[in-house]
Design a protein around this motif. Structure first.
Motif, mmCIF file in Angstrom:
data_model
loop_
_atom_site.group_PDB
_atom_site.id
_atom_site.type_symbol
_atom_site.label_atom_id
_atom_site.label_comp_id
_atom_site.label_asym_id
_atom_site.label_seq_id
_atom_site.Cartn_x
_atom_site.Cartn_y
_atom_site.Cartn_z
ATOM 1 N N LEU A 121 -78.116 -61.468 49.312
ATOM 2 C CA LEU A 121 -78.251 -61.629 50.760
ATOM 3 C C LEU A 121 -76.970 -61.211 51.459
ATOM 4 N N ILE A 122 -75.854 -61.574 50.868
ATOM 5 C CA ILE A 122 -74.574 -61.207 51.462
ATOM 6 C C ILE A 122 -74.418 -59.683 51.509
ATOM 7 N N SER A 123 -74.901 -59.048 50.487
ATOM 8 C CA SER A 123 -74.823 -57.587 50.468
ATOM 9 C C SER A 123 -75.582 -56.961 51.626
ATOM 10 N N TYR A 124 -76.543 -57.696 52.134
ATOM 11 C CA TYR A 124 -77.249 -57.203 53.314
ATOM 12 C C TYR A 124 -76.590 -57.692 54.589
ATOM 13 N N SER A 125 -75.412 -58.259 54.448
ATOM 14 C CA SER A 125 -74.679 -58.749 55.613
ATOM 15 C C SER A 125 -75.475 -59.735 56.463
#
Lengths: 352, 352
Positions: A121-125
């Motif tokens: 999820l973080i990778s999708y900001s």
DNA sequence: TTCGCTTGCACAATCGATGGTGCAAAAACT
DNA sequence: AGTTTTTGCACCATCGATTGTGCAAGCGAA
């Protein structure tokens, strides 16, 4: 003109069409054009073109530039459960009303999976993350922290971020008390007739078990050691626990405290194939609310967590400045047998 | 060294650290490095650095470049329901196993909302969209089509894209038959003693109602006109329908065909506060499966849609070349009263 | 006429990753 | 030694939107 096969229009397309620069188009489309002193008429032209060509912002591009995405995450243990799915439903409403896009995912109560999921999820900001019932909240916290992602724990507390949790102790106390009081004075419950099934070694279970013990001792005077059958969050393990118990004692207890609706499904599996009469005297308390569960053929006292309040509080907390992490208790509600309560679905419109 | 406050590492950071170019780093990190003839040792160096600095790909950047995101969408009517939430659970499993990220959202059975939701997801360049129980599948289709997004309908068919639907006619036929047969020959059901509650003017309801009528006529010889009480997908409207019926007839029918678990909740609301005996003779068929619903104090025959098969078929279809749109029927299963079936949760590991 | 202010917009760098292309150096071959 | 082939990688444009900055034209005042 014809947009049947055409790729999506971009600000550059509109830029050419309108004779303005891409930056002007961008400003007009994202609403900052007054601040940038764009002429009203220019704006109108561009908005017209955008409409005509069905322009929609490429949110990945925007997200890349702004380094946030407009996505708000909700991480659940599982979907397939009234408690968590009503969280999802409530959460969606909140996120939508803020003009953002909800992303609901489940992580199977697996610490590793929880970490990975958060990382994805973080990778999708994503802009914020709501962590429900995590097995390892602090592990997830590390991941979020090092990415500078705002997050809140719900339902199970973490030490390192704000948490909104159900008041499990109080809920279990009320529930235990209600179970005991359900038996009249002429044939009162004995200490060895009330068992707790389900739960594992997490904060919620510990609190509930503590309250269960304390309340039993207070009201029934005693509390045998073996009164608790941990069986995780799995219907089948709970089923086996019932089978073992039944084999050993030749009967079920008169009264059960069941730790969650998932464990309650274990009881259902035990019931399947056995005569209904075997359960006609049973009294059950279940720490979860399910409308159908409330109408079983024996009295089922349930506890409803206040999902709306928990989500609302979580949203309030996540925007707050980073004060030292705190836990906020939300008191759940005791639900008498045969109650059909409203849920998040009732706010949806529907026709006849 | 210390990544406490540091922003996330990018390929450019690793590029500097490793002395290789960003493109080399990129190739190494996304696994295409053999194809690009990068030396093994270079790759190892970079992978080591990535590990050490906790590099994670910025998926928005990748998505922008590749114009797809690795996100796969599931659009539900609502979350808060066993049928749909088990869809979500099953869907997640499939998507995860393909190395992509599931995004589950609900659109409240509102055509406008469905369209908007699809558009939002498209703006994030999702790779595929699974549309469950859409009120206006063809509207959503337009949106997807013009963005070149692969999509499948589930549960309610659309005319313009492949659809995987439950065999509602057959399911309702089985259910109606089972209800009727539940009554023995000594006191058989009369045509005016079996009513259908719930449903609205969608494909599924129409099929079910048609099968209901046909089966009643076939087995009971007649079928009075007013045997169907449409009440949408809302517990409260269904509740009102029951109240109206009760007021008019002074009692409930002996047997009910209830169109979905949501309508069934309307029956629960009707039961709440009324004496249990009022329902002791009732026989209910419910077109949905809910484990708790299966154990109510009266016989509840349920229909379980084969969620696993539907999702699997949908995944098979979505990758297929675009043949003319077709509907695929998945036969549901009749579930006898007092059955506690396994669900998607049972595949999760858990400890005792 | 000239200075200064406002208006209205264009320019260009940037977010992070990707992938086509080109080119030196090393290796293989004659 | 000279030529061809292979290896290993760097360069650079690109995806689409955002945003700080710069600047010309227009206008009013002195």
């Amino acid at each position: 003109m014809d947009q049947r096969v055409k790729k999506k229009a971009t600000i550059y397309d509109l830029s050419v069409l309108s004779g303005s620069s891409p930056s002007t188009v961008s400003a007009v489309l994202n609403g900052t054009w007054r601040k940038r002193r764009i002429k009203e008429s220019t704006a109108q032209t561009i908005l017209g073109l955008a409409e005509r060509h069905q322009y929609t912002t490429n949110l990945q591009a925007r997200g890349l530039r702004r380094s946030r995405s407009g996505l708000v995450g909700l991480m659940l243990p599982v979907h397939d459960n009234r408690y968590f799915s009503s969280m999802a439903q409530t959460f969606e409403g909140h996120v939508r009303s803020r003009g953002q896009c909800p992303v609901v995912v489940s992580a199977s109560r697996d610490p590793e999976e929880e970490r990975r999921t958060a990382e994805t999820l973080i990778s999708y900001s994503i802009d914020q993350l709501f962590i429900v019932g995590a097995t390892d909240p602090d592990g997830v916290h590390e991941v979020c922290e090092s990415a500078g992602l705002k997050h809140v724990n719900i339902d199970l507390p973490g030490a390192k971020a704000h948490s909104v949790i159900s008041d499990n102790y109080e809920g279990a106390r009320m529930l235990t008390e209600a179970i005991i009081h359900h038996f009249g004075n002429d044939d009162p419950l004995r200490p060895d007739e009330l068992y707790l099934f389900g739960g594992r070694n997490d904060h919620a279970s510990r609190e509930r078990i503590a309250a269960f013990h304390a309340t039993k001792k207070a009201l029934l005077g005693a509390d045998p050691e073996d009164g608790v059958q941990s069986s995780g969050y799995s219907p089948d393990i709970t089923l086996r626990a019932f089978e073992v118990f039944y084999q050993r004692h030749g009967k079920l207890p008169r009264a059960l405290f069941i730790n969650s609706s998932i464990n309650m499904e274990g009881l259902l599996r035990f019931m399947a194939g056995r005569p209904a009469e075997m359960f006609s005297e049973l009294v059950v308390g279940c720490y979860d609310y399910d409308p159908f569960g409330s109408f079983l053929p024996f009295p089922v006292i349930m506890v409803r967590q206040n999902v709306e309040a928990m989500i609302a509080k979580a949203f309030a907390l996540i925007d707050e400045p980073t004060t030292p992490p705190q836990s906020f208790l939300i008191t759940p509600e005791l639900i008498q047998p045969r109650s059909a309560l409203k849920g998040p679905l009732d706010t949806l419109k529907d026709m006849a």
